[in-house]
Design a protein around this motif. Sequence first.
Motif, PDB file in Angstrom:
ATOM      1  N   ILE A 102     -15.279  23.870  68.529  1.00  0.00           N
ATOM      2  CA  ILE A 102     -16.688  24.039  68.899  1.00  0.00           C
ATOM      3  C   ILE A 102     -17.095  25.507  68.868  1.00  0.00           C
ATOM      4  O   ILE A 102     -18.065  25.893  68.207  1.00  0.00           O
ATOM      5  CB  ILE A 102     -16.944  23.422  70.285  1.00  0.00           C
ATOM      6  CG1 ILE A 102     -16.596  21.934  70.260  1.00  0.00           C
ATOM      7  CG2 ILE A 102     -18.401  23.633  70.697  1.00  0.00           C
ATOM      8  CD1 ILE A 102     -16.539  21.285  71.621  1.00  0.00           C
ATOM      9  N   ALA A 155     -20.060  21.648  65.030  1.00  0.00           N
ATOM     10  CA  ALA A 155     -19.926  22.006  66.442  1.00  0.00           C
ATOM     11  C   ALA A 155     -20.507  20.900  67.325  1.00  0.00           C
ATOM     12  O   ALA A 155     -19.887  20.474  68.314  1.00  0.00           O
ATOM     13  CB  ALA A 155     -20.616  23.339  66.719  1.00  0.00           C
ATOM     14  N   VAL A 159     -18.552  18.108  69.984  1.00  0.00           N
ATOM     15  CA  VAL A 159     -18.955  17.927  71.382  1.00  0.00           C
ATOM     16  C   VAL A 159     -19.180  16.441  71.660  1.00  0.00           C
ATOM     17  O   VAL A 159     -18.679  15.886  72.656  1.00  0.00           O
ATOM     18  CB  VAL A 159     -20.231  18.732  71.695  1.00  0.00           C
ATOM     19  CG1 VAL A 159     -20.763  18.362  73.073  1.00  0.00           C
ATOM     20  CG2 VAL A 159     -19.941  20.229  71.635  1.00  0.00           C
TER      21      VAL A 159
END
Length: 727
Positions: A102, A155, A159
């Motif tokens: 991330i 990214a 998540v």
Amino acid sequence: MRTREHSAAGGANPAGTAASGGRLAWADVAKGGCILLVLLWHVIMKDYLQIDWLLGAPVAGVWGEFGELLLPLRMPLFFTISGMLAATAVHRPWRAVGRSRIARFLYLYVVWLLVHTAVLALAPGFPTDRATSPGELLAQLTVTPSNLWYLHALALYFVLAKALRRVHPAVLLAAAGALSAVASAGLVDTPGNRAGLYQNLVFFLAGLHLRRHVRRWAGAVTVGRLLLAAGAYAAALAVVATTGGGRLPGVAPLVSVLAVLFGIAVAVRLARWPAVGDPLAALGRQTLPIYVIHMPVLALLHRLVADPIAALDDSARLALALGFPLSLTALVLALSLGVHRVLLAARATWLFDLPASQQADRTDKGDDMSRTDPPVAAPAQVDVTEAARWLDGQVLRTPLLHSAAIDRLAGVRVLLKAENLQTGGSYKMRGGLYAAGRLAAAGHTGVVAQSTGNHAVAVALAARRLGLAATVVLPADAAPTKVARARAAGARVILTGVTVEERLAVVRRISEETGHPIVDAYDHPDVIAGQGTASLELIEEAERAGTPLDALVLPVGGGGGVAGACLAAEGRSIEVYGVEPVGCDSLALSLATGRPTPVGPAPTIADGLRPACVGELPFAILRTRLRGVVRVDDEEIAEAFRLLLMELKVLAEPSGAAGLAGALRLTAAGVPGRPGADPDGADGPSQRTVGVVLTGGNVEADLVARLAAPALLGEPAPALLKEEVAA
């Protein structure tokens, strides 16, 4: 008289496999194809169609239509592969995923967004989103992604995948599919490139949660299934074109599913065609630098070529227009790779990864370690150098040995790197510790490995030092000494089967169950780089002593050690040779056939040199760098063992002594040779120097007794034969 064989690569470049690295070859081929299609699409849309060609024929329109036809394929396939490769990472702790994935993707997005903003300001007429005010820049950094949206998306996807990992995959895929359907139909607001984020989440999650089904499809691809997938994709495109139903909710995602199946099938077939598969796989392992660099390069080229093209006469413009997109795509690709290489040479690695100061993981010795996953590309010389830097102080710098008696026998100076004295009893400690160290820094809590013995011992010792759990799988008939060492290091030891395939099946199952990555004995880039440090030390020590190496000889099991030696020797006038026992000569056969070729390993006292097949990653390195392979039999290995024991008082295992046996065989055949060599081994500028890595010393007491008995009892051991060898 026994037949003596020496198989030389001679600098030839036989066709090889597209596999490179410890993962599926077709996945790299698919990514390579995708990045080429991305470049071609951007060339068409942002350069080619922006030029006023003033042509009577609809050439430009044809290229535009071609680019549109591939829209359902490019990014959906890209994200499907990305999801497959993310499967292990998602199961790591939040802290590890946050750092290695991330934070990394967000960091790269921010850095390259700033670079793009600055460079694109030099080409104001270039048709792509760029910030022209602080407010626009802030929007691109947050909710309105720029043309770098792929990094922004990854990214975000990590998540979501991590946060929702306990939600049933069917629920996730249904929700993501619905989002893709409404976004592709234009039913939600998608400023900037936000549509790409919405539409491709389902493909990332599909690669993540359906990877077994994807791999099953890839494994079942035949020419017939490829044609079936191509027909289904073409039919879907035709229906959408004739009915205008592309904006109906759900149609675009369904067409992309067919496109992804088609793309995987094509990648699988191309991976079996080295002439095309190898270059595509190489590109697939460099998608990040190509992706982030190509747009500024294209913008500057557009500014240079648009006006000169408009000034050409009609016939010249027509001729240029026909192949211009392909030519410009090739130029943009070459320039992007060139810029990447220049930036790396300038040590601007912070442009492609989190800076070491932000991602360093300190061991108890204070060394920093990159918090990235192990590289999937074949390692390069710089990776061996980096491994040597990190291993400095972590492993023993073993001595360089020399014997005048061995020199006289060989007719050249022979320098022996005593890796039998290394921690764990072999040079495998270098690769095992380096690979495990990188995995520990990436947040992993355990590792799994298989080998005939020494690599398992090395991984067990490395895991204990790094605080990792370790499971090692050894053959049922593994040497008791090696089994005992692995257990003493605290590893869980499993004894099973006698073949590599049997052990690999077990480690893959354990890896799936535990989420711990596999540290392969030779098909792992960090293992190759770490083992290459032994050869690098030998080369550097010989140079410091004023006796630079002319040749370097290492025994070959799976090929990782000799591949590392080739990288360490790159750029120097050093011929690198591998040594295999007769009947365990997978590398020699692989070089002859042009692809990794398994053998049914014959019985040999060199138990560490019995893998059924050379690794795909080592072979990708060795096929163009190795000078040749020497085959030796057990008698020659035993003679080398006794020679080391009696002349240098060094105890090497037969696998480790095989390197000296191979060096003596080479010199007996006059390979390598140089006019003016001193046969008595006297020092002089014309004498050749051959380096040998004594790779290990873990040997059973009863085997020592059997091999050493003739020398210890004063019985003459058979002299090494010096007859000519068959080329």
